[in-house]
Design a protein around this motif. Structure first.
Motif, short mmCIF file in Angstrom:
data_model
loop_
_atom_site.label_atom_id
_atom_site.label_comp_id
_atom_site.label_asym_id
_atom_site.label_seq_id
_atom_site.Cartn_x
_atom_site.Cartn_y
_atom_site.Cartn_z
N VAL A 4 59.39 23.93 0.56
CA VAL A 4 60.35 24.41 1.56
C VAL A 4 60.86 23.23 2.39
O VAL A 4 62.08 23.04 2.55
CB VAL A 4 59.71 25.47 2.46
N ALA A 5 59.93 22.44 2.93
CA ALA A 5 60.33 21.28 3.72
C ALA A 5 61.06 20.25 2.87
O ALA A 5 62.03 19.62 3.32
CB ALA A 5 59.09 20.65 4.37
N LEU A 6 60.59 20.07 1.64
CA LEU A 6 61.22 19.09 0.75
C LEU A 6 62.65 19.50 0.43
O LEU A 6 63.55 18.65 0.34
CB LEU A 6 60.40 18.96 -0.53
N THR A 7 62.88 20.79 0.25
CA THR A 7 64.24 21.27 -0.02
C THR A 7 65.16 20.97 1.15
O THR A 7 66.31 20.54 0.97
CB THR A 7 64.22 22.79 -0.29
N LYS A 8 64.68 21.18 2.37
CA LYS A 8 65.49 20.91 3.56
C LYS A 8 65.80 19.41 3.67
O LYS A 8 66.92 19.03 4.05
CB LYS A 8 64.76 21.40 4.81
N VAL A 9 64.82 18.58 3.35
CA VAL A 9 65.03 17.13 3.41
C VAL A 9 66.09 16.70 2.39
O VAL A 9 67.01 15.92 2.71
CB VAL A 9 63.71 16.37 3.18
N MET A 10 65.99 17.21 1.18
CA MET A 10 66.94 16.82 0.13
C MET A 10 68.34 17.36 0.43
O MET A 10 69.33 16.69 0.12
CB MET A 10 66.44 17.32 -1.23
N MET A 11 68.43 18.53 1.02
CA MET A 11 69.73 19.06 1.42
C MET A 11 70.32 18.26 2.57
O MET A 11 71.54 18.05 2.63
CB MET A 11 69.60 20.53 1.80
N PHE A 12 69.47 17.78 3.47
CA PHE A 12 69.95 16.98 4.60
C PHE A 12 70.57 15.67 4.12
O PHE A 12 71.59 15.22 4.65
CB PHE A 12 68.79 16.70 5.56
N PHE A 13 69.94 15.05 3.11
CA PHE A 13 70.45 13.78 2.57
C PHE A 13 71.45 13.99 1.43
O PHE A 13 71.89 13.01 0.80
CB PHE A 13 69.29 12.91 2.07
N HIS A 14 71.79 15.25 1.14
CA HIS A 14 72.79 15.60 0.12
C HIS A 14 72.40 15.04 -1.27
O HIS A 14 73.26 14.55 -2.02
CB HIS A 14 74.17 15.08 0.52
N ILE A 15 71.12 15.10 -1.59
CA ILE A 15 70.67 14.65 -2.91
C ILE A 15 70.08 15.80 -3.72
O ILE A 15 69.52 15.58 -4.80
CB ILE A 15 69.63 13.51 -2.78
N ASN A 16 70.22 17.02 -3.21
CA ASN A 16 69.76 18.18 -3.97
C ASN A 16 70.71 18.43 -5.15
O ASN A 16 71.93 18.30 -5.02
CB ASN A 16 69.72 19.42 -3.06
#
Length: 275
Positions: free
Chosen positions: A122-134
């Protein structure tokens, strides 16, 4: 005494052979059924495939399972994460080992703690979405490398500690800079650890299933593990095709492991002497 030792050796070898054969049963099951037709493979037995062998199973799987695209995706992810993990882990292990301060000791323990800590998706998804690398290839490579760095640093740290610091001092006296010192003097001495990190990182990233399932929504970016999962959902009744798909997906991993198993053993045992 000698006769007793011989009996123990025979019994031990027999037990090892039995366990090895049991472990090989799933592999043989997949290999045999991948060369059978649909009706014969539905029985899922260890009977040898009848002639002529059904080689068209593999062509069907490659075409309908989109294995060519997923193979190149897996190669990009695995080789990219291996290169990134190797460079960062080697540099971190060298700096943390050579500069034995309290801060570096804390950082080393903090990094190694990642071996045992579970992944919070969950936290990792938010981090990757924040940096636009999802849902990007670069993002999944960074994620794979980050997952493998803790163990790689732990392994290389033990190797660096075994290299005499006098070697560094002699190189500096001869006019060797820090970058040249590391890449020309130190890194070649870490060959067993480097080979171990390369093989283990490649195997782990190639077999990874959960992370791309969460972070890669585009099927064109799927690795081979997700392609097998998707193919099984469409052709779960055609066990000949499913087995052929699994065999093609597992083949690169088996080849890499067979080529690098001696480096894994030597790297793990040598690096465990001092850490």
């Amino acid at each position: 005494m000698k006769a007793k030792r011989t009996v123990v050796t025979i019994i031990t070898n027999a037990i090892a052979w039995i366990i090895s054969l049991i472990c090989l049963i799933p592999l043989l099951l997949i290999v045999f059924n991948s060369f059978k037709d649909k009706l014969s493979a539905a029985k899922m037995d260890l009977k040898l495939p009848a002639f002529p062998l059904q080689f068209e199973n593999f062509s069907v799987v490659i075409e309908k399972g989109k294995l060519v695209q997923s193979f190149f995706n897996s190669m990009i992810y695995s080789t990219g994460s291996v290169a990134l993990c190797l460079i960062l882990s080697a540099l971190a292990a060298y700096v943390l080992s050579r500069n034995a301060t309290k801060l570096n000791s804390f950082l080393y323990m903090f990094i190694v703690l990642g071996i045992t800590m579970p992944i919070n998706y969950v936290a990792l998804t938010k981090v990757m979405m924040f940096f636009h690398i999802n849902n990007t290839r670069g993002g999944i490579i960074l994620l794979y490398a980050a997952m493998q760095i803790p163990f790689s640093v732990f392994l290389m740290h033990g190797f660096v500690a075994r290299i005499p610091i006098e070697l560094d001092e002699a190189a500096v006296i001869d006019g060797c800079g820090p970058i040249r010192l590391f890449f020309i003097i130190v890194l070649p001495l870490l060959k067993p650890a480097v080979a171990t990190v390369v093989v283990l990182t490649f195997l782990n990233t190639w077999n990874e299933f959960v992370s791309p399932l969460y972070f890669l929504g585009n099927s064109e970016k799927w690795p081979m593990t997700l392609s097998v999962y998707n193919f099984f959902g469409m052709y779960f009744k055609d066990w000949n095709l499913v087995c052929a798909d699994i065999l093609l997906t597992s083949l690169p991993v088996i080849i890499v492991y067979l080529l690098g198993q001696k480096y894994i053993v030597s790297g793990m045992t040598s690096g465990a002497v001092k850490g």
